[in-house]
Write a protein that holds these residues in place. Structure first.
Motif, mmCIF file in Angstrom:
data_model
loop_
_atom_site.group_PDB
_atom_site.id
_atom_site.type_symbol
_atom_site.label_atom_id
_atom_site.label_comp_id
_atom_site.label_asym_id
_atom_site.label_seq_id
_atom_site.Cartn_x
_atom_site.Cartn_y
_atom_site.Cartn_z
ATOM 1 N N ILE A 231 0.862 -1.189 0.000
ATOM 2 C CA ILE A 231 0.000 0.000 0.000
ATOM 3 C C ILE A 231 0.891 1.229 0.000
ATOM 4 C CG2 ILE A 231 -1.776 1.291 1.248
ATOM 5 C CD1 ILE A 231 -2.707 -1.340 2.447
ATOM 6 N N SER A 232 0.717 2.085 -0.979
ATOM 7 C CA SER A 232 1.579 3.259 -1.128
ATOM 8 C C SER A 232 1.129 4.406 -0.228
ATOM 9 C CB SER A 232 1.574 3.731 -2.586
ATOM 10 O OG SER A 232 0.318 4.295 -2.921
ATOM 11 N N PHE A 233 2.022 5.352 -0.060
ATOM 12 C CA PHE A 233 1.715 6.554 0.724
ATOM 13 C C PHE A 233 0.516 7.285 0.136
ATOM 14 C CE2 PHE A 233 2.353 11.011 1.942
ATOM 15 C CZ PHE A 233 2.582 10.884 3.304
ATOM 16 N N ASP A 234 0.481 7.430 -1.196
ATOM 17 C CA ASP A 234 -0.626 8.139 -1.838
ATOM 18 C C ASP A 234 -1.951 7.425 -1.624
ATOM 19 O OD1 ASP A 234 0.953 10.188 -2.734
ATOM 20 O OD2 ASP A 234 1.240 9.368 -4.745
ATOM 21 N N GLU A 235 -1.940 6.092 -1.620
ATOM 22 C CA GLU A 235 -3.176 5.352 -1.375
ATOM 23 C C GLU A 235 -3.707 5.615 0.023
ATOM 24 O OE1 GLU A 235 -3.619 1.236 -3.582
ATOM 25 O OE2 GLU A 235 -1.596 1.398 -2.718
ATOM 26 N N VAL A 236 -2.813 5.719 0.982
ATOM 27 C CA VAL A 236 -3.244 6.018 2.346
ATOM 28 C C VAL A 236 -3.821 7.433 2.420
ATOM 29 C CG1 VAL A 236 -2.499 6.266 4.746
ATOM 30 C CG2 VAL A 236 -1.575 4.409 3.343
ATOM 31 N N LEU A 237 -3.138 8.385 1.805
ATOM 32 C CA LEU A 237 -3.616 9.774 1.831
ATOM 33 C C LEU A 237 -4.996 9.920 1.205
ATOM 34 C CD1 LEU A 237 -0.460 11.923 0.923
ATOM 35 C CD2 LEU A 237 -1.479 11.526 3.180
ATOM 36 N N ASN A 238 -5.295 9.100 0.205
ATOM 37 C CA ASN A 238 -6.562 9.217 -0.524
ATOM 38 C C ASN A 238 -7.592 8.171 -0.121
ATOM 39 O OD1 ASN A 238 -5.939 11.448 -2.493
ATOM 40 N ND2 ASN A 238 -4.288 10.038 -3.040
ATOM 41 N N ALA A 239 -7.358 7.461 0.969
ATOM 42 C CA ALA A 239 -8.259 6.402 1.400
ATOM 43 C C ALA A 239 -9.609 6.962 1.846
ATOM 44 C CB ALA A 239 -7.623 5.607 2.530
ATOM 45 N N ASP A 240 -10.647 6.173 1.641
ATOM 46 C CA ASP A 240 -11.987 6.539 2.116
ATOM 47 C C ASP A 240 -12.096 6.346 3.622
ATOM 48 O OD1 ASP A 240 -12.872 7.006 -0.553
ATOM 49 O OD2 ASP A 240 -13.161 4.843 -0.808
ATOM 50 N N GLU A 241 -11.436 5.313 4.133
ATOM 51 C CA GLU A 241 -11.400 5.045 5.564
ATOM 52 C C GLU A 241 -10.007 4.506 5.906
ATOM 53 O OE1 GLU A 241 -14.533 2.491 7.014
ATOM 54 O OE2 GLU A 241 -16.000 3.260 5.561
ATOM 55 N N ILE A 242 -9.561 4.796 7.134
ATOM 56 C CA ILE A 242 -8.333 4.217 7.662
ATOM 57 C C ILE A 242 -8.656 3.670 9.043
ATOM 58 C CG2 ILE A 242 -5.916 4.601 8.299
ATOM 59 C CD1 ILE A 242 -5.920 7.061 6.479
ATOM 60 N N TRP A 243 -8.185 2.448 9.333
ATOM 61 C CA TRP A 243 -8.380 1.857 10.652
ATOM 62 C C TRP A 243 -7.028 1.453 11.230
ATOM 63 C CZ3 TRP A 243 -11.532 -2.755 8.308
ATOM 64 C CH2 TRP A 243 -12.652 -2.287 7.616
ATOM 65 N N ILE A 244 -6.902 1.527 12.543
ATOM 66 C CA ILE A 244 -5.788 0.892 13.230
ATOM 67 C C ILE A 244 -6.364 -0.218 14.107
ATOM 68 C CG2 ILE A 244 -4.114 2.765 13.165
ATOM 69 C CD1 ILE A 244 -5.055 3.676 15.895
ATOM 70 N N THR A 245 -5.655 -1.335 14.194
ATOM 71 C CA THR A 245 -6.171 -2.474 14.945
ATOM 72 C C THR A 245 -5.144 -2.953 15.962
ATOM 73 O OG1 THR A 245 -5.358 -4.098 13.329
ATOM 74 C CG2 THR A 245 -7.583 -3.239 12.988
ATOM 75 N N SER A 246 -5.655 -3.343 17.119
ATOM 76 C CA SER A 246 -4.810 -3.918 18.173
ATOM 77 C C SER A 246 -5.722 -4.636 19.149
ATOM 78 C CB SER A 246 -4.006 -2.833 18.894
ATOM 79 O OG SER A 246 -4.853 -2.038 19.700
ATOM 80 N N SER A 247 -5.119 -5.383 20.071
ATOM 81 C CA SER A 247 -5.923 -6.129 21.040
ATOM 82 C C SER A 247 -6.710 -5.206 21.961
ATOM 83 C CB SER A 247 -5.014 -7.038 21.872
ATOM 84 O OG SER A 247 -4.466 -8.060 21.075
ATOM 85 N N SER A 248 -6.185 -4.024 22.257
ATOM 86 C CA SER A 248 -6.891 -3.106 23.147
ATOM 87 C C SER A 248 -7.862 -2.194 22.398
ATOM 88 C CB SER A 248 -5.885 -2.260 23.932
ATOM 89 O OG SER A 248 -5.043 -1.538 23.058
ATOM 90 N N LYS A 249 -7.512 -1.796 21.171
ATOM 91 C CA LYS A 249 -8.371 -0.880 20.412
ATOM 92 C C LYS A 249 -9.377 -1.609 19.526
ATOM 93 C CE LYS A 249 -5.062 2.964 20.044
ATOM 94 N NZ LYS A 249 -4.009 2.367 20.888
ATOM 95 N N GLN A 250 -9.155 -2.908 19.274
ATOM 96 C CA GLN A 250 -9.905 -3.647 18.268
ATOM 97 C C GLN A 250 -9.787 -2.933 16.927
ATOM 98 O OE1 GLN A 250 -13.733 -5.218 19.365
ATOM 99 N NE2 GLN A 250 -12.980 -6.052 21.270
ATOM 100 N N ILE A 251 -10.883 -2.396 16.374
ATOM 101 C CA ILE A 251 -10.818 -1.720 15.070
ATOM 102 C C ILE A 251 -11.148 -0.251 15.299
ATOM 103 C CG2 ILE A 251 -11.537 -1.796 12.655
ATOM 104 C CD1 ILE A 251 -12.839 -4.524 13.275
ATOM 105 N N ALA A 252 -10.148 0.598 15.248
ATOM 106 C CA ALA A 252 -10.339 2.010 15.585
ATOM 107 C C ALA A 252 -10.248 2.866 14.326
ATOM 108 C CB ALA A 252 -9.293 2.462 16.593
ATOM 109 N N PRO A 253 -11.281 3.658 14.017
ATOM 110 C CA PRO A 253 -11.265 4.490 12.821
ATOM 111 C C PRO A 253 -10.443 5.763 12.996
ATOM 112 C CG PRO A 253 -13.331 4.774 13.985
ATOM 113 C CD PRO A 253 -12.555 3.738 14.750
ATOM 114 N N ILE A 254 -9.773 6.142 11.930
ATOM 115 C CA ILE A 254 -8.961 7.358 11.907
ATOM 116 C C ILE A 254 -9.746 8.469 11.221
ATOM 117 C CG2 ILE A 254 -6.804 8.388 11.080
ATOM 118 C CD1 ILE A 254 -6.497 6.159 13.186
ATOM 119 N N SER A 255 -9.845 9.616 11.874
ATOM 120 C CA SER A 255 -10.581 10.735 11.285
ATOM 121 C C SER A 255 -9.660 11.805 10.709
ATOM 122 C CB SER A 255 -11.502 11.377 12.328
ATOM 123 O OG SER A 255 -10.743 11.863 13.429
#
Length: 286
Positions: A231-255
Motif C-alpha cells: 500500500i503506497s503513501f498516496d493510497e493512504v492519503l486518498n483512502a476513504d477510511e483508515i483503521w488501526i487495529t490492536s488487542s486493546s483498540k480492536q478496530i479504531a477508525p482514523i478521522s
C-alpha cells in the motif's frame, strides 16, 4: 492490579522482584503478549499463544509452559483480579546471567511474568460512543525484525512519543520506499472504493492477532473484497477510511491524517459493518 504471577508464584505486585542481571532488563531480551478479556472470557487466546511460541522460537528461547498451563495461570489471574475488562500481559525473558554479555548460554532459566490491567469496555459499532483517532506519518526507523513481538520496543516508543508530542494519537509508518508498514503500536487497514486493504506480512510488520481476526471475519462473513498487498503513501492519503487495529483498540477508525480529514471525517460505513461482525464473532478464536 492486586495479584501478579512471577516464576511459578502468585503475589502482590510490590513483592515481585527480578534480578538486575536479568537479560530482559539489560537487553530487552524477551518476548511478550497482551491478551484481552471481557467478563472473564479471553479474546483470541489460542492465536496469541501461537504467536508467543513463534516469537520464543525466533529468538531461541525455550518455552516452559504448555497452552493449557498458560491458560490456567491467566484464568486464575483474571479471576483473582475481579474479572471485568482486563488485559493480560505476558512477558518471558531469557533470564539472569552472572555476567553481562551480548552472547547467551543455553542453561539460563527464563523469567516468566504475567499481570492484568484494566482495558476499556468491549468496543462496538455505536456511532454515539465512537472514538476517532488522529494520526500523523513518519518514516519507519525501527529494526529489521518487526515481525517478532520483542520487549525491545524503543523504536516503537520513540515513534509513538513523537506523534504524541505533535498532538496526535498514533503514527502511521512507511518504509524507505514509501510503503505502509504499520503504526507504532497497531496494524493498519485502509478502505478504497469499498475494498479493504492491509499490508501483507513480512519482516517489517508484526502479525497482529486482531489483524488476523479482522481478515478472517471479513473473508468469511462479509461481502467486502479484502487484499493483503503493498500500500503506497498516496493510497493512504486518498483512502476513504483508515483503521488501526490492536488487542486493546480492536478496530479504531482514523478521522485525521496529518491534519487532513479522512473521508468525510464522520461516516465510516465499511468500518461500521466490519466492527459489527467483529463484535459478533469476537470469541470464536479461543
Amino acid at each position: 492490579m492486586s495479584i501478579v504471577f512471577l516464576n511459578g508464584e502468585y503475589m502482590a505486585p510490590e513483592e515481585a522482584k527480578i534480578s538486575p542481571m536479568d537479560r530482559g532488563f539489560l537487553f530487552g531480551d524477551g518476548i511478550y503478549e497482551v491478551i484481552p478479556s471481557y467478563d472473564g472470557k479471553f479474546v483470541g487466546f489460542a492465536l496469541h499463544f501461537e504467536r508467543l511460541l513463534n516469537g520464543l522460537a525466533a529468538i531461541s528461547l525455550t518455552n516452559t509452559f504448555s497452552e493449557t498451563e498458560f491458560r490456567a495461570i491467566c484464568t486464575k489471574l483474571i479471576n483473582q483480579n475481579g474479572n471485568g475488562n482486563l488485559g493480560v500481559y505476558i512477558q518471558i525473558s531469557r533470564g539472569s546471567s552472572p555476567v553481562r554479555q551480548h552472547g547467551f548460554s543455553d542453561d539460563l532459566t527464563p523469567t516468566v511474568f504475567i499481570y492484568t490491567f484494566e482495558i476499556p469496555p468491549m468496543p462496538d459499532a455505536d456511532a454515539e460512543n465512537l472514538k476517532f483517532y488522529k494520526v500523523n506519518t513518519q518514516v519507519d526507523t525501527r529494526w529489521q525484525n518487526k515481525h517478532i513481538k520483542s520487549t525491545s520496543l524503543l523504536g516503537n516508543v520513540m515513534h509513538y512519543q513523537s506523534s504524541k508530542l505533535a498532538g496526535f494519537d498514533e503514527t502511521l509508518l512507511f518504509n524507505v520506499h514509501g510503503e505502509l508498514t504499520e503504526a507504532a503500536a497497531c496494524n493498519v487497514f485502509i478502505v478504497s472504493a469499498n475494498k479493504v486493504l492491509t499490508p501483507q506480512l513480512d519482516h517489517e510488520k508484526l502479525p497482529g492477532i486482531t489483524r488476523a481476526m479482522v481478515i478472517d471475519v471479513v473473508n468469511k462473513h462479509s461481502n467486502f473484497e479484502l487484499e493483503e498487498r503493498v500500500i503506497s503513501f498516496d493510497e493512504v492519503l486518498n483512502a476513504d477510511e483508515i483503521w488501526i487495529t490492536s488487542s486493546s483498540k480492536q478496530i479504531a477508525p482514523i478521522s485525521v491524517l496529518n491534519d487532513q480529514t479522512v473521508g468525510n471525517g464522520k461516516s465510516y460505513p465499511v468500518w461500521y459493518q466490519v466492527q459489527s461482525l467483529f463484535t459478533k464473532h469476537l470469541f470464536d478464536y479461543n
